[in-house]
Design a protein around this motif. Structure first.
Motif, mmCIF file in Angstrom:
data_model
loop_
_atom_site.group_PDB
_atom_site.id
_atom_site.type_symbol
_atom_site.label_atom_id
_atom_site.label_comp_id
_atom_site.label_asym_id
_atom_site.label_seq_id
_atom_site.Cartn_x
_atom_site.Cartn_y
_atom_site.Cartn_z
ATOM 1 N N PRO A 1 0.427 -1.639 -0.092
ATOM 2 C CA PRO A 1 0.233 0.063 -0.051
ATOM 3 C C PRO A 1 1.093 1.296 -0.014
ATOM 4 N N ILE A 2 0.813 2.168 -1.129
ATOM 5 C CA ILE A 2 1.690 2.950 -1.020
ATOM 6 C C ILE A 2 1.530 4.315 -2.192
ATOM 7 N N ASN A 3 -0.459 4.295 -1.714
ATOM 8 C CA ASN A 3 -0.845 5.648 -2.205
ATOM 9 C C ASN A 3 -2.095 6.144 -1.736
ATOM 10 N N SER B 1 -13.056 3.150 11.894
ATOM 11 C CA SER B 1 -13.642 2.917 10.845
ATOM 12 C C SER B 1 -11.943 2.574 10.894
ATOM 13 N N ALA B 2 -12.121 1.641 9.480
ATOM 14 C CA ALA B 2 -10.675 0.664 8.810
ATOM 15 C C ALA B 2 -10.714 2.415 8.275
ATOM 16 N N ASN B 3 -12.229 2.394 7.187
ATOM 17 C CA ASN B 3 -11.061 3.978 6.008
ATOM 18 C C ASN B 3 -11.051 4.750 7.002
ATOM 19 N N LEU B 4 -11.474 4.964 8.338
ATOM 20 C CA LEU B 4 -11.282 6.276 8.886
ATOM 21 C C LEU B 4 -12.219 7.596 8.274
ATOM 22 N N THR B 5 -12.794 6.759 8.462
ATOM 23 C CA THR B 5 -14.067 7.689 7.550
ATOM 24 C C THR B 5 -15.045 8.147 9.148
ATOM 25 N N SER C 1 -3.584 -3.954 8.177
ATOM 26 C CA SER C 1 -4.470 -4.406 8.440
ATOM 27 C C SER C 1 -4.533 -5.415 8.158
ATOM 28 N N PRO C 2 -5.230 -6.185 9.091
ATOM 29 C CA PRO C 2 -5.125 -7.827 9.193
ATOM 30 C C PRO C 2 -5.890 -8.222 8.026
ATOM 31 N N SER C 3 -6.533 -7.606 7.639
ATOM 32 C CA SER C 3 -7.707 -8.362 6.298
ATOM 33 C C SER C 3 -7.916 -8.036 4.816
ATOM 34 N N SER C 4 -6.962 -6.716 4.712
ATOM 35 C CA SER C 4 -6.837 -5.872 3.757
ATOM 36 C C SER C 4 -5.654 -5.417 3.010
ATOM 37 N N PRO C 5 -5.250 -5.201 2.224
ATOM 38 C CA PRO C 5 -3.655 -4.121 1.903
ATOM 39 C C PRO C 5 -3.779 -3.278 2.202
ATOM 40 N N GLN C 6 -3.808 -2.295 3.496
ATOM 41 C CA GLN C 6 -3.778 -1.574 3.455
ATOM 42 C C GLN C 6 -3.087 -1.151 4.838
ATOM 43 N N LEU C 7 -2.358 0.400 4.945
ATOM 44 C CA LEU C 7 -1.620 0.391 5.878
ATOM 45 C C LEU C 7 -1.901 2.059 6.413
ATOM 46 N N THR C 8 -1.719 1.997 7.560
ATOM 47 C CA THR C 8 -2.370 3.559 8.537
ATOM 48 C C THR C 8 -1.054 4.060 8.940
ATOM 49 N N THR C 9 -0.443 4.923 8.792
ATOM 50 C CA THR C 9 0.060 5.715 10.174
ATOM 51 C C THR C 9 -0.508 6.949 10.717
ATOM 52 N N ALA C 10 0.717 7.428 11.193
ATOM 53 C CA ALA C 10 0.254 7.793 13.055
ATOM 54 C C ALA C 10 1.398 8.952 12.901
ATOM 55 N N LEU D 1 2.717 12.850 14.962
ATOM 56 C CA LEU D 1 3.238 13.320 16.258
ATOM 57 C C LEU D 1 2.563 14.322 16.257
ATOM 58 N N GLY D 2 2.302 14.865 15.996
ATOM 59 C CA GLY D 2 1.020 16.271 15.567
ATOM 60 C C GLY D 2 -0.798 15.636 15.193
ATOM 61 N N GLY D 3 -0.664 14.505 15.108
ATOM 62 C CA GLY D 3 -2.017 13.970 15.675
ATOM 63 C C GLY D 3 -3.170 13.539 14.618
ATOM 64 N N LYS D 4 -2.203 13.068 13.420
ATOM 65 C CA LYS D 4 -2.984 12.732 12.247
ATOM 66 C C LYS D 4 -2.196 11.576 11.061
ATOM 67 N N LEU D 5 -3.994 10.866 11.118
ATOM 68 C CA LEU D 5 -3.642 9.435 10.891
ATOM 69 C C LEU D 5 -4.025 9.655 8.975
ATOM 70 N N GLN D 6 -3.279 8.751 8.771
ATOM 71 C CA GLN D 6 -3.367 8.733 6.225
ATOM 72 C C GLN D 6 -3.518 7.131 6.636
ATOM 73 N N LEU D 7 -4.260 7.283 5.460
ATOM 74 C CA LEU D 7 -4.598 5.958 4.390
ATOM 75 C C LEU D 7 -3.722 5.575 3.470
ATOM 76 N N PHE D 8 -3.360 4.630 2.911
ATOM 77 C CA PHE D 8 -2.411 3.820 1.956
ATOM 78 C C PHE D 8 -3.115 2.414 1.719
ATOM 79 N N LEU D 9 -3.122 2.974 0.169
ATOM 80 C CA LEU D 9 -4.288 1.198 -0.608
ATOM 81 C C LEU D 9 -3.120 1.131 -1.311
ATOM 82 N N PRO D 10 -2.741 -0.105 -2.130
ATOM 83 C CA PRO D 10 -1.911 -0.053 -2.987
ATOM 84 C C PRO D 10 -2.581 1.031 -4.182
#
Length: 825
Positions: A499-501, A540-544, A805-814, A816-825
Motif C-alpha cells: 500500500p503506497i497510495n 472505522s478502518a477507512n477512517l471515515t 490491516s489484518p484483512s486487506s492490503p492497507q496501511l495506516t500511519t500516525a 506526532l501532530g495527531g494525523k492519520l493517513q490511510l494508504f492503499l495499493p
C-alpha cells in the motif's frame, strides 16, 4: 627462505584445526603492498624482482619470467577453462594461460605470456572482466581498460583526484565499471564511451582501499582505511543511496561481548582460541585501533546452526581482510559471524598483514588465504577451516542440540504445573472479591430475595435504559455470535502489492495531539488509537467514522490492544493503571492498578485467546487471568461479572526495565518475547513457566518495539513464518529474527530515526515491513531486501506509528501532530 608443507598453529587448546600455514616463503623484493591473487587451488605472488610464482598444494610451484621490474599487482580470471592470470609492473602488463605455461615447463620450454600493455606506470590494481576478455588496470589517477588478447587500449578513464586503489566490472550492466580511490570517493563509468555516469561525494576522511560488487543484492561494498564498510544500492531508481555503514571495530567488540556473555550465562568457558579464553573477549579489551580494509571477497560457505537448521532467508556472506586478521560479515544483517586474528595463532609466520587475497570457492569447508607481511618480506599461504572457526566462537550462542528449538505455535498440551494451566483452572471457580487492585465499575444493586428464591415478578426492579433486552433472543444466539467473527473474517491476499497510495488523511483531534499507539481489530474493521491527551479513539478502518471515544486515564496512554473476539480493549497508561473497556460502552469494565503497580505500565495485551492479560511493569511482566462471566440467571441476567487475578510475575534478567513485550493472542502460543533496557531480548515459555533463551546485544540501544506477525495468512501455507519477528531501536534500524535459531536473519536500513522511537509493523502476508521515521516519511521494506522498497511522503510531522490491516492490503500511519493517513495499493 622457503618452507613448504602444512603447519598447524598453536593458538590455544582446540584451535589447531582452525588455521594451518600451508606454505611460507621469503621474497627477495618487498612484497609489502603488492596485490596478490588466489583462485582455488592456486595462489600467485611475486617471488623476486623478475619472477612470478604460482603455487599449488598439488605440485611444484610454477615460476614465470617476463617482467623487467617488480610485479605490483596480480589477478586471476573468472573462468577455469582456461584459467588466466594477469601480472602487472610499471613497464608491462602480461596475461598468462596457466595450462599452457605448465605444459611448456614440462617440455623444458620457457613459458611466455601475452603482453597487453606497456609503460602504463605503477599499477596498484588489476581486474578481469566477467568474460575474461578485458582487463582493468589502475595506475595513478587513471583506469585503463585493456584487451586480454592483444596489446590494445579500449578505454582510458580519467577523473579521480588521487591514485585509484580498486576497480570492478559490473556483472549485470553492460560496459559499466566502478572504481574507488584515495580521493575518498567512488565513480561509475561507461567504459565503452568513456563517460562518467555517477560520482559520489567525499565519503570519509580516510582513503578507500577496497571494493566488491554484490550481484545477488545489486549492491557495492567499499572499504576504507579506518575500518568502515559502506554499502550502496545499484538498483536503478535507488540513485546509489547508502544502504548501510558498518564499523568493523564496533562489530568485533559487540561480537566478542556476545560470546563472553553467552559463555558466562551458560556456565561454559570458551577455550577454543586465546581471544575467547581471555578478557580480551570483552569490549574493553585490547582491540586494534585501526582495521584497514585490505580486501572484500565473497564467501560461499553455507552457515548452519548446531541443530542443522538453515537460515530462513537467502543469506549472503563476505570476507573482510584486514591488517590484523579475517572477518566474516553477514550481508543481510550487517553483523559479524566469525573472525580470525593472526596474533592469536603463534604458529603463523605473519602477525600483521600488508595485503591479502582469498579464494572465492570453499572446498570441504576450507579456503586458502594468501597474506604478505607488514614488516618483513615474507609471504604465507594459510588454510582456514570455516566450520571449525565458527564452531569455536559461536557454540555458546546457538541453542544446544539437547534443547528443542522454540516455536510460536504450541506443539504440546499444557503441563499440569504450568502457570497457564493454573490460571485456566481458576477461571472455573467463583472469584474472590479481593482481586489485587481490581475495581469493577458495575455497581451492585440491592436485591430483596436471594438468588435461589424464584421471583413471581411483583418485586422485579424497574427497567432502565441501559437494561433493555431483546426478549425474542433464541437460545443459540450466543453461540452464533461467537462464531460470527470467524465466519466473516477475510483472508488476507498473500500476493498483494504494497500500500503506497495515500487515500485519506484525518486529524484525530481539533488541536495537534501526538498519537502514542495504534492497532487494528482482528477483523480489520476498526482501528484503535491511544493518545497522549489520555483518551482512546476507535475509527472505522477507512477512517471515515469515529465509532467510540474512551476517557478515564489520568496520564498519556501507552498501548491499546484488542481482544480476540473484538469485544474488548485493554489499555495501559503512565498513570500506573490498566483498563479493560467494552467496545460498545464508554466506561471501563475493569481498572487494574490503584496502588498495585509501582511503575508506569508500558504495555498490556490480551493473551492465550483472551484467557489472560499480559502487562509489563518495571523489570518484570505479569500474567493475570482474565474472565468475563456472561452466564445469566433470572435476577442477575443483566449483570456481567469481571475478574482478573495475578497468576505469576516473570522477571527479566539483568535489566532495569522491560521496554517492549510481544505475544500472540489469535491462536494458542506459549511464547512471550521481552526486550529490556540492557539491550537484550529474552524468550519465555509460559507453559514451562521459565525463561528459555536470552539474546544479548540485540541492538546498540534498547529495543523499543518487538513486532510479530499475528495474523492468519500463514496458517495453511507457511506456518514456519510465525517464528519470524522484527525488532527496532533508535538509531540502529530494524532487524528480522528467527525464533527457532535465535539468529538475526536480516537487517533493514535506510530510514533516519536517530532520536525518537518510531513504530514498525509486519504485513499479514509476511512480505512487507513498514516503519515510521523522523524525516516525516514512512518506509516500506520487502522482507528479502535490506533497503527500503518505497518511501511514503506527504506527512507534515514525524511518523511515530504504523499499522497494517489484518484483512486487506492497507496501511495506516500516525504522526506526532495527531494525523492519520490511510494508504492503499
Amino acid at each position: 627462505m622457503e618452507r613448504a608443507g602444512a603447519r598447524c598453529s598453536a593458538g590455544g587448546r582446540g584451535s589447531a584445526g582452525v588455521v594451518r600455514e600451508k606454505h611460507a616463503v621469503r621474497s627477495r623484493v618487498s612484497a609489502r603492498f603488492v596485490q596478490p591473487a588466489c583462485s582455488h587451488p592456486y595462489c600467485a605472488f611475486p617471488l623476486n624482482k623478475r619472477e612470478l610464482c604460482v603455487w599449488s598444494p598439488a605440485g611444484q610451484p610454477l615460476r614465470l619470467l617476463g617482467h623487467q621490474h617488480s610485479v605490483s599487482a596480480l589477478s586471476f580470471g573468472n573462468k577455469t577453462d582456461p584459467l588466466l592470470v594477469c601480472s602487472a609492473s610499471r613497464e608491462r602488463v602480461i596475461v598468462w594461460n596457466l595450462a599452457e605455461c605448465a605444459q611448456k615447463e614440462q617440455e623444458g620450454i620457457m613459458p611466455q605470456g601475452i603482453i597487453i600493455g606497456t609503460f602504463l606506470g605503477i599499477v596498484l590494481h588489476v581486474r578481469f572482466s566477467p568474460d575474461d576478455q578485458k582487463v582493468a588496470v589502475c595506475t595513478g589517477n587513471r583506469i585503463y581498460v585493456l584487451s586480454a588478447k592483444n596489446e590494445a587500449v579500449l578505454a582510458e578513464l580519467n577523473g579521480h583526484l588521487a591514485p585509484v586503489t580498486a576497480a570492478e566490472f559490473c556483472t549485470w550492466r553492460r560496459n559499466v565499471l566502478i572504481s574507488v580511490s584515495e580521493d575518498r570517493s567512488f565513480k561509475v563509468w561507461d567504459y565503452s564511451t568513456g563517460l562518467l555516469m555517477y560520482q559520489s561525494g567525499v565519503l570519509t576522511a580516510f582513503p578507500l582501499l577496497s571494493l566488491l560488487i554484490d550481484e545477488e543484492n545489486k549492491q557495492i561494498i567499499t572499504g576504507c582505511g579506518d575500518g568502515q564498510l559502506r554499502i550502496f544500492s545499484l538498483i536503478t531508481d535507488h540513485n546509489y543511496r547508502c544502504v548501510a555503514r558498518i564499523d568493523l571495530k564496533k562489530e568485533q567488540e559487540k561480537f566478542c561481548n556476545k560470546i563472553w556473555k553467552s559463555g558466562k550465562e551458560s556456565g561454559e568457558r570458551q577455550n577454543n582460541s586465546k581471544l575467547c579464553r581471555t578478557k580480551s573477549v570483552r569490549p574493553e579489551g585490547s582491540v586494534e585501533t585501526s582495521l584497514s580494509v585490505l580486501l572484500i571477497e565473497h564467501c560461499d560457505y553455507c552457515f548452519r546452526n548446531e541443530e542443522n537448521i538453515p537460515y530462513t532467508l537467502n543469506t549472503s556472506y563476505f570476507w573482510i581482510g584486514t591488517s590484523t586478521g579475517l572477518l566474516i560479515i553477514n550481508l543481510t544483517t550487517f553483523e559479524l559471524e566469525a573472525f580470525l586474528c593472526y596474533k592469536d595463532y603463534s604458529g603463523l609466520s605473519i602477525q600483521f598483514a600488508a595485503s591479502c587475497a582469498l579464494t572465492k570457492k570453499t572446498v570441504n569447508g576450507k579456503v586458502l588465504c594468501l597474506i604478505t607481511s607488514m614488516f618483513e618480506d615474507v609471504i604465507a599461504v594459510l588454510e582456514v577451516n570455516l566450520p571449525a572457526l565458527v564452531r569455536s566462537q559461536q557454540s555458546g550462542i546457538f541453542i544446544r542440540a539437547s534443547e528443542k528449538s522454540l516455536s510460536v505455535i504450541a506443539r504440546c498440551s499444557l503441563l499440569p504445573e504450568s502457570p497457564l494451566h493454573k490460571g485456566l483452572n481458576k477461571n472455573k471457580k467463583e472469584p474472590s472479591r479481593k482481586t489485587l487492585g481490581v475495581k469493577s465499575t458495575v455497581k451492585d444493586q440491592p436485591l430483596v430475595f436471594h438468588y435461589k428464591i424464584k421471583s413471581s415478578g411483583y418485586t422485579a426492579a424497574p427497567r432502565m435504559t441501559m437494561f433493555s433486552p431483546n426478549t425474542n433472543l433464541k437460545k443459540n444466539y450466543i453461540s452464533k455470535r461467537k462464531t460470527s467473527v470467524e465466519c466473516t473474517r477475510k483472508e488476507y491476499p498473500l500476493e498483494s502489492s504494497p500500500p503506497i497510495n495515500c487515500e485519506r488523511e484525518i486529524s484525530v483531534t481539533c488541536k495537534p495531539t501526538p498519537i502514542s499507539c495504534i492497532q487494528y481489530s482482528g477483523d480489520g474493521e476498526q482501528l484503535a488509537c491511544g493518545l497522549v491527551d489520555k483518551t482512546i479513539l476507535i475509527f472505522s478502518a477507512n477512517l471515515t467514522n469515529t465509532c467510540n471515544v474512551f476517557s478515564g486515564h489520568d496520564v498519556a496512554v501507552n498501548s491499546v490492544g484488542w481482544s480476540h473476539d473484538k469485544k474488548w480493549l485493554v489499555s495501559a497508561s503512565e498513570d500506573k493503571t490498566v483498563r479493560v473497556w467494552s467496545v460498545c460502552k464508554n466506561e471501563p469494565a475493569l481498572i487494574l492498578g490503584r496502588g498495585m503497580f509501582h511503575k508506569a505500565i508500558r504495555f498490556a495485551q490480551f493473551y492465550f485467546m483472551d484467557a489472560f492479560i499480559l502487562l509489563c511493569c518495571g523489570a518484570e511482566f505479569h500474567l493475570l487471568s482474565f474472565h468475563v462471566d456472561t452466564t445469566k440467571d433470572d435476577l442477575k441476567q443483566y449483570k456481567q461479572r469481571f475478574f482478573c487475578k495475578l497468576i505469576q510475575k516473570f522477571p527479566m534478567a539483568s535489566t532495569m526495565e522491560i521496554t517492549s513485550l510481544s505475544a500472540v493472542n489469535d491462536f494458542y502460543s506459549y511464547i512471550v518475547l521481552t526486550a529490556g533496557s540492557n539491550r537484550a531480548l529474552e524468550v519465555f515459555d509460559l507453559n514451562e513457566g521459565r525463561s528459555k533463551a536470552v539474546i544479548p546485544e540485540v541492538h546498540t540501544r534498547s529495543v523499543h518495539q518487538i513486532c510479530q506477525n499475528k495474523g492468519s495468512a500463514f496458517s495453511s501455507q507457511q506456518p514456519e513464518a510465525y517464528n519470524l519477528f522484527v525488532t527496532t531501536a533508535v538509531g540502529d534500524g530494524i532487524k528480522l529474527w528467527d525464533l527457532r535459531t535465535l539468529r538475526c536473519e536480516r537487517r533493514f536500513e535506510g530510514h533516519s530515526s536517530r532520536c525518537y522511537p518510531c513504530g514498525i509493523a509486519v504485513s499479514p502476508c509476511g512480505r512487507f515491513i513498514a516503519s515510521g521515521s523522523e524525516d516525516k516519511c514512512a518506509y516500506i521494506y520487502e522482507m528479502h531486501s535490506s533497503t527500503f522498497l518505497h518511501k511514503l511522503g506527504g506527512h507534515k510531522e514525524c511518523v511515530i506509528n504504523v499499522g497494517f490491516s489484518p484483512s486487506s492490503p492497507q496501511l495506516t500511519t500516525a504522526t506526532l501532530g495527531g494525523k492519520l493517513q490511510l494508504f492503499l495499493p
